[in-house]
Design a protein around this motif. Structure first.
Motif, PDB file in Angstrom:
ATOM      1  N   LEU A 144       0.827  -1.270  -0.020  1.00  0.00           N
ATOM      2  CA  LEU A 144       0.014   0.100   0.026  1.00  0.00           C
ATOM      3  C   LEU A 144       0.930   1.502   0.047  1.00  0.00           C
ATOM      4  O   LEU A 144       0.411   2.137  -0.777  1.00  0.00           O
ATOM      5  CB  LEU A 144      -0.944   0.055   1.270  1.00  0.00           C
ATOM      6  CG  LEU A 144      -2.282  -1.013   1.183  1.00  0.00           C
ATOM      7  CD1 LEU A 144      -2.812  -1.164   2.580  1.00  0.00           C
ATOM      8  CD2 LEU A 144      -2.962  -1.044  -0.049  1.00  0.00           C
ATOM      9  N   LEU A 145       1.713   1.178   0.879  1.00  0.00           N
ATOM     10  CA  LEU A 145       2.924   2.559   0.857  1.00  0.00           C
ATOM     11  C   LEU A 145       3.526   2.694  -0.374  1.00  0.00           C
ATOM     12  O   LEU A 145       3.800   3.788  -0.948  1.00  0.00           O
ATOM     13  CB  LEU A 145       3.701   2.220   1.931  1.00  0.00           C
ATOM     14  CG  LEU A 145       3.447   2.342   3.234  1.00  0.00           C
ATOM     15  CD1 LEU A 145       4.158   2.178   4.255  1.00  0.00           C
ATOM     16  CD2 LEU A 145       2.397   3.252   3.767  1.00  0.00           C
ATOM     17  N   LEU A 146       3.848   1.570  -1.213  1.00  0.00           N
ATOM     18  CA  LEU A 146       4.255   1.562  -2.367  1.00  0.00           C
ATOM     19  C   LEU A 146       3.682   2.046  -3.568  1.00  0.00           C
ATOM     20  O   LEU A 146       4.107   2.504  -4.751  1.00  0.00           O
ATOM     21  CB  LEU A 146       5.308   0.709  -2.920  1.00  0.00           C
ATOM     22  CG  LEU A 146       6.659   0.481  -1.925  1.00  0.00           C
ATOM     23  CD1 LEU A 146       7.426  -0.868  -2.249  1.00  0.00           C
ATOM     24  CD2 LEU A 146       7.731   1.676  -2.195  1.00  0.00           C
ATOM     25  N   SER A 147       2.288   1.530  -3.496  1.00  0.00           N
ATOM     26  CA  SER A 147       1.385   1.749  -4.495  1.00  0.00           C
ATOM     27  C   SER A 147       1.186   3.199  -5.349  1.00  0.00           C
ATOM     28  O   SER A 147       1.472   4.034  -4.596  1.00  0.00           O
ATOM     29  CB  SER A 147      -0.140   1.421  -3.964  1.00  0.00           C
ATOM     30  OG  SER A 147      -0.946   1.492  -5.126  1.00  0.00           O
ATOM     31  N   LYS A 148       1.039   3.329  -6.592  1.00  0.00           N
ATOM     32  CA  LYS A 148       1.345   4.374  -7.185  1.00  0.00           C
ATOM     33  C   LYS A 148      -0.048   5.239  -7.412  1.00  0.00           C
ATOM     34  O   LYS A 148       0.141   6.442  -6.805  1.00  0.00           O
ATOM     35  CB  LYS A 148       1.777   4.139  -8.591  1.00  0.00           C
ATOM     36  CG  LYS A 148       3.119   3.836  -8.692  1.00  0.00           C
ATOM     37  CD  LYS A 148       4.302   4.691  -8.551  1.00  0.00           C
ATOM     38  CE  LYS A 148       5.680   4.422  -8.924  1.00  0.00           C
ATOM     39  NZ  LYS A 148       6.609   5.280  -8.538  1.00  0.00           N
ATOM     40  N   GLN A 149      -1.131   4.593  -7.517  1.00  0.00           N
ATOM     41  CA  GLN A 149      -2.343   5.385  -7.789  1.00  0.00           C
ATOM     42  C   GLN A 149      -3.338   4.816  -6.886  1.00  0.00           C
ATOM     43  O   GLN A 149      -3.982   5.131  -5.960  1.00  0.00           O
ATOM     44  CB  GLN A 149      -2.792   5.463  -9.214  1.00  0.00           C
ATOM     45  CG  GLN A 149      -1.922   6.473  -9.863  1.00  0.00           C
ATOM     46  CD  GLN A 149      -2.014   6.614 -11.367  1.00  0.00           C
ATOM     47  OE1 GLN A 149      -2.532   5.537 -12.011  1.00  0.00           O
ATOM     48  NE2 GLN A 149      -2.037   7.756 -12.122  1.00  0.00           N
ATOM     49  N   VAL A 150      -3.658   3.343  -7.089  1.00  0.00           N
ATOM     50  CA  VAL A 150      -4.832   2.769  -6.554  1.00  0.00           C
ATOM     51  C   VAL A 150      -4.256   2.140  -5.245  1.00  0.00           C
ATOM     52  O   VAL A 150      -3.340   1.467  -5.173  1.00  0.00           O
ATOM     53  CB  VAL A 150      -5.422   1.479  -7.447  1.00  0.00           C
ATOM     54  CG1 VAL A 150      -6.336   0.435  -6.860  1.00  0.00           C
ATOM     55  CG2 VAL A 150      -5.778   2.034  -8.959  1.00  0.00           C
ATOM     56  N   ILE A 151      -5.095   2.139  -4.372  1.00  0.00           N
ATOM     57  CA  ILE A 151      -4.797   1.557  -2.739  1.00  0.00           C
ATOM     58  C   ILE A 151      -6.165   1.030  -2.320  1.00  0.00           C
ATOM     59  O   ILE A 151      -7.265   1.362  -2.949  1.00  0.00           O
ATOM     60  CB  ILE A 151      -4.278   2.476  -1.822  1.00  0.00           C
ATOM     61  CG1 ILE A 151      -5.056   3.730  -1.605  1.00  0.00           C
ATOM     62  CG2 ILE A 151      -3.019   3.125  -2.456  1.00  0.00           C
ATOM     63  CD1 ILE A 151      -4.691   4.266  -0.250  1.00  0.00           C
ATOM     64  N   LEU A 152      -6.088   0.172  -1.427  1.00  0.00           N
ATOM     65  CA  LEU A 152      -7.222  -0.276  -0.510  1.00  0.00           C
ATOM     66  C   LEU A 152      -7.164   0.445   0.668  1.00  0.00           C
ATOM     67  O   LEU A 152      -6.304   0.486   1.372  1.00  0.00           O
ATOM     68  CB  LEU A 152      -7.053  -1.725  -0.309  1.00  0.00           C
ATOM     69  CG  LEU A 152      -6.911  -2.792  -1.610  1.00  0.00           C
ATOM     70  CD1 LEU A 152      -6.948  -4.080  -1.384  1.00  0.00           C
ATOM     71  CD2 LEU A 152      -8.155  -2.350  -2.788  1.00  0.00           C
ATOM     72  N   SER A 153      -8.368   0.879   0.960  1.00  0.00           N
ATOM     73  CA  SER A 153      -8.518   1.763   2.351  1.00  0.00           C
ATOM     74  C   SER A 153      -9.493   1.111   3.207  1.00  0.00           C
ATOM     75  O   SER A 153     -10.550   0.683   2.542  1.00  0.00           O
ATOM     76  CB  SER A 153      -8.793   3.160   2.106  1.00  0.00           C
ATOM     77  OG  SER A 153      -9.188   3.963   3.228  1.00  0.00           O
ATOM     78  N   ASP A 154      -9.498   1.569   4.564  1.00  0.00           N
ATOM     79  CA  ASP A 154     -10.522   0.801   5.339  1.00  0.00           C
ATOM     80  C   ASP A 154     -11.801   1.652   5.085  1.00  0.00           C
ATOM     81  O   ASP A 154     -11.474   2.832   4.851  1.00  0.00           O
ATOM     82  CB  ASP A 154      -9.995   0.709   6.843  1.00  0.00           C
ATOM     83  CG  ASP A 154      -9.118  -0.157   7.189  1.00  0.00           C
ATOM     84  OD1 ASP A 154      -9.091  -1.331   6.609  1.00  0.00           O
ATOM     85  OD2 ASP A 154      -8.283   0.172   8.216  1.00  0.00           O
ATOM     86  N   VAL A 155     -13.126   0.922   5.112  1.00  0.00           N
ATOM     87  CA  VAL A 155     -14.125   1.490   4.905  1.00  0.00           C
ATOM     88  C   VAL A 155     -14.472   2.359   6.000  1.00  0.00           C
ATOM     89  O   VAL A 155     -14.463   2.353   7.093  1.00  0.00           O
ATOM     90  CB  VAL A 155     -15.351   0.478   4.464  1.00  0.00           C
ATOM     91  CG1 VAL A 155     -16.639   1.249   3.958  1.00  0.00           C
ATOM     92  CG2 VAL A 155     -15.124  -0.371   3.265  1.00  0.00           C
ATOM     93  N   PHE A 167     -12.540  -3.546   1.789  1.00  0.00           N
ATOM     94  CA  PHE A 167     -11.859  -2.122   1.779  1.00  0.00           C
ATOM     95  C   PHE A 167     -12.593  -1.330   0.723  1.00  0.00           C
ATOM     96  O   PHE A 167     -13.135  -1.927  -0.230  1.00  0.00           O
ATOM     97  CB  PHE A 167     -10.550  -2.579   1.183  1.00  0.00           C
ATOM     98  CG  PHE A 167      -9.675  -3.547   2.082  1.00  0.00           C
ATOM     99  CD1 PHE A 167      -8.943  -3.226   3.034  1.00  0.00           C
ATOM    100  CD2 PHE A 167      -9.870  -5.041   1.670  1.00  0.00           C
ATOM    101  CE1 PHE A 167      -8.006  -3.854   3.731  1.00  0.00           C
ATOM    102  CE2 PHE A 167      -8.928  -5.850   2.486  1.00  0.00           C
ATOM    103  CZ  PHE A 167      -8.060  -5.028   3.515  1.00  0.00           C
ATOM    104  N   SER A 168     -12.330  -0.019   0.855  1.00  0.00           N
ATOM    105  CA  SER A 168     -12.756   0.837  -0.205  1.00  0.00           C
ATOM    106  C   SER A 168     -11.437   0.990  -1.196  1.00  0.00           C
ATOM    107  O   SER A 168     -10.279   0.703  -0.881  1.00  0.00           O
ATOM    108  CB  SER A 168     -12.784   2.280   0.194  1.00  0.00           C
ATOM    109  OG  SER A 168     -13.921   2.395   1.268  1.00  0.00           O
ATOM    110  N   ILE A 169     -11.884   0.967  -2.478  1.00  0.00           N
ATOM    111  CA  ILE A 169     -10.868   1.275  -3.548  1.00  0.00           C
ATOM    112  C   ILE A 169     -10.682   2.731  -3.741  1.00  0.00           C
ATOM    113  O   ILE A 169     -11.790   3.522  -4.206  1.00  0.00           O
ATOM    114  CB  ILE A 169     -11.299   0.362  -5.039  1.00  0.00           C
ATOM    115  CG1 ILE A 169     -11.740  -0.872  -4.631  1.00  0.00           C
ATOM    116  CG2 ILE A 169     -10.136   0.710  -5.977  1.00  0.00           C
ATOM    117  CD1 ILE A 169     -12.294  -1.688  -5.685  1.00  0.00           C
ATOM    118  N   LEU A 170      -9.721   3.308  -3.767  1.00  0.00           N
ATOM    119  CA  LEU A 170      -9.276   4.714  -3.789  1.00  0.00           C
ATOM    120  C   LEU A 170      -8.175   4.579  -5.164  1.00  0.00           C
ATOM    121  O   LEU A 170      -7.273   4.035  -5.092  1.00  0.00           O
ATOM    122  CB  LEU A 170      -8.812   5.351  -2.553  1.00  0.00           C
ATOM    123  CG  LEU A 170      -9.577   5.076  -1.460  1.00  0.00           C
ATOM    124  CD1 LEU A 170      -8.737   5.829  -0.407  1.00  0.00           C
ATOM    125  CD2 LEU A 170     -10.960   5.556  -1.494  1.00  0.00           C
TER     126      LEU A 170
END
Length: 519
Positions: free
Chosen positions: A356-367, A415-418
């Protein structure tokens, strides 16, 4: 797939000392090792404090810089209220950031990770000017932060813990699924679980942190020595910098029970696996013991440990004791009965945190609640209703009840997709079956304009890594409507294969196809 295409430069700012202990440095090293596995280049900046353990950074093949103790007056930065642990820094935060900036300018990090109770928004606002993302590791929730990510895997923490303490854009990684554990604990998990089947009290592990300034380890040995029964073995773990090491060794040498004193161990997981009971303090080792399902008797040794340890003990995760007479009473009761087993909520979180910390654009976040409201709006769409095989949109009261149940469930994660901070869809895993080594995944993109944009593929990639590396499950199941051709094509491209096995009762009366993928 949504991973760094070139080496990321990451700098950790963390300290260790006789006063601070070694836990902050160890958990940063754990994360750095995972980041390195994914191609990142990590450096450490540490202050040369008394009793620092910076040598373990070098032992793990990372470069580090030691900040000097030379005092300098520097009032060029704005001052705010100082943190409770401010004295741990042993210099002003202004001097600390001034020293760090020279390294930031030279290395040009994409990310700076800070794990320090003495640093807060003052330091972080300056550091953020020299990196794209700033990450804070914390478990106190007692001061303001300015960061892009906040990691707190304390089991008693929640997103509300940091309300008004972090900016609105901060992504919070909160809870046991993000626990930073070294690989050795993953390797030992199965063996440790097998040992808990009998739960007889034969061996005890004693660990009160590396420095053990109050000599609690020796006090525990004294209690055990005066019990009317004898265990087979006692292992005590401290650092070679422990203040009372020589006294501890002398006492151990006179024990009638086989007692080993280990310093600077590199096999803590093995020692925990070979123990039937641990006696110690809170801190990072709490989560190591829980992951290995090692029953524990714990004594809070710092003010910030009291509240979280009390709450976790109330959940049945371990037993607390305040005095050594109370410890004696507990040990006597355990001798007459089986040691109670524990059900651990701690997961192997370092891989998903690093991704998640290295992800460029799309991450998964707690809802969060706003994501749930946005999801309700999406579900008014006929297209999305067909995807979920429902004939009508949900009522808002039922919708919130459903999500409340979903988020409280112990057998599923969602997870929410951001993308670039915007909520575009949801994704999750349910029906986690460790016996069959499988789990069911689901995903939907609520913003129709983002269909076929690569968001779904990137999100599914991250979820699959979470299932494989954190949940330790190897097979994923997907259920898809037979009439949903876009979804079928999507999963085929992600290497899912149609499976002709009988459907579960949940889907037996619906027009669906089951698809599977070995991770």
């Amino acid at each position: 797939m949504n991973s760094p295409t070139e080496s990321e430069m990451i700098i950790f700012r963390v300290d260790s000392s006789l006063e601070i202990g070694y836990g902050h440095l160890v958990r940063c090293l754990t994360l750095a090792i995972q980041l390195r596995k994914q191609g990142a280049e990590c450096y450490f900046i540490c202050r040369e404090l008394v009793g620092n353990n910076s040598k373990i950074i070098e032992e793990n093949d990372f470069n580090f810089f030691l900040l000097s103790q030379q005092k300098q007056k520097n009032n060029s930065f704005p001052e705010r209220a100082t943190p409770y642990h401010y004295s741990w820094l042993e210099v002003s935060w202004q001097e600390d950031i001034s020293q760090c900036i020279s390294y930031f300018q030279r290395l040009k990090p994409s990310r700076v990770i800070v794990d320090h109770y003495a640093l807060d928004i003052n330091w972080e606002l300056q550091a953020k000017q020299y990196c794209n993302k700033l990450i804070v590791i914390d478990d106190l929730a007692d001061r303001e932060h300015y960061c892009d990510y906040l990691l707190d895997y304390n089991l008693t923490a929640s997103c509300n813990s940091y309300q008004n303490l972090v900016p609105a854009f901060c992504q919070k990684l909160i809870g046991g699924k993000y626990t930073l554990l070294r690989d050795e604990f993953l390797i030992s998990k199965t063996k440790s679980q097998a040992r808990r089947i009998n739960n007889n009290l034969e061996s005890i592990l004693v660990t009160f942190g590396g420095t053990d300034p109050d000599n609690n380890s020796e006090k525990v040995l004294e209690v055990i020595a005066n019990l009317p029964f004898k265990v087979a073995r006692i292992d005590v773990v401290v650092s070679d910098k422990a203040r009372h090491l020589q006294s501890l060794k002398r006492f151990a040498s006179n024990m009638l029970i086989s007692t080993n004193i280990y310093t600077n161990v590199k096999n803590m997981a093995e020692l925990m696996t070979d123990a039937d009971l641990a006696i110690g303090s809170g801190g990072g080792s709490t989560y190591e013991r829980l992951f290995l399902e090692l029953p524990s008797l714990l004594k809070p040794i710092a003010k910030n440990q009291v509240e979280p340890l009390t709450k976790m003990s109330q959940q049945g995760l371990f037993t607390l004791f305040d005095s050594y007479s109370e410890l004696r009473t507990i040990l006597l009761s355990l001798w007459d009965s089986k040691i109670p087993k524990i059900e651990s909520p701690v997961l192997f979180g370092a891989p998903i945190v690093s991704r998640l910390l290295l992800s460029k654009q799309v991450i998964l976040s707690d809802v969060n609640c706003w994501d749930i409201r946005r999801t309700f709006r999406w579900l008014q769409s006929k297209e999305l209703q067909e995807t979920f095989l429902v004939s009508s949109p949900p009522k808002i009261s039922n919708h919130f009840c459903y999500w409340r149940s979903l988020l409280q469930s112990k057998n599923q994660f969602c997870f929410s997709i951001l993308k670039d901070g915007h909520h575009l869809g949801n994704i999750g895993v349910k029906h986690i079956d460790y016996v069959e080594n499988e789990a069911e995944a689901w995903i939907y993109i609520g913003e129709s304009s983002k269909h076929n944009s690569g968001v779904g593929s990137a999100a599914l990639f991250l979820l699959e890594k979470f299932i494989k590396e954190t949940l330790l499950i190897d097979q994923v199941v997907i259920h898809v409507s037979k009439t949903n051709q876009p979804a079928l094509s999507f999963y085929i491209k992600q290497y899912y294969i149609e499976y002709s096995d009988s459907l579960t009762a949940e889907f037996s009366d619906k027009n669906v196809i089951q698809m599977r993928k070995n991770l």
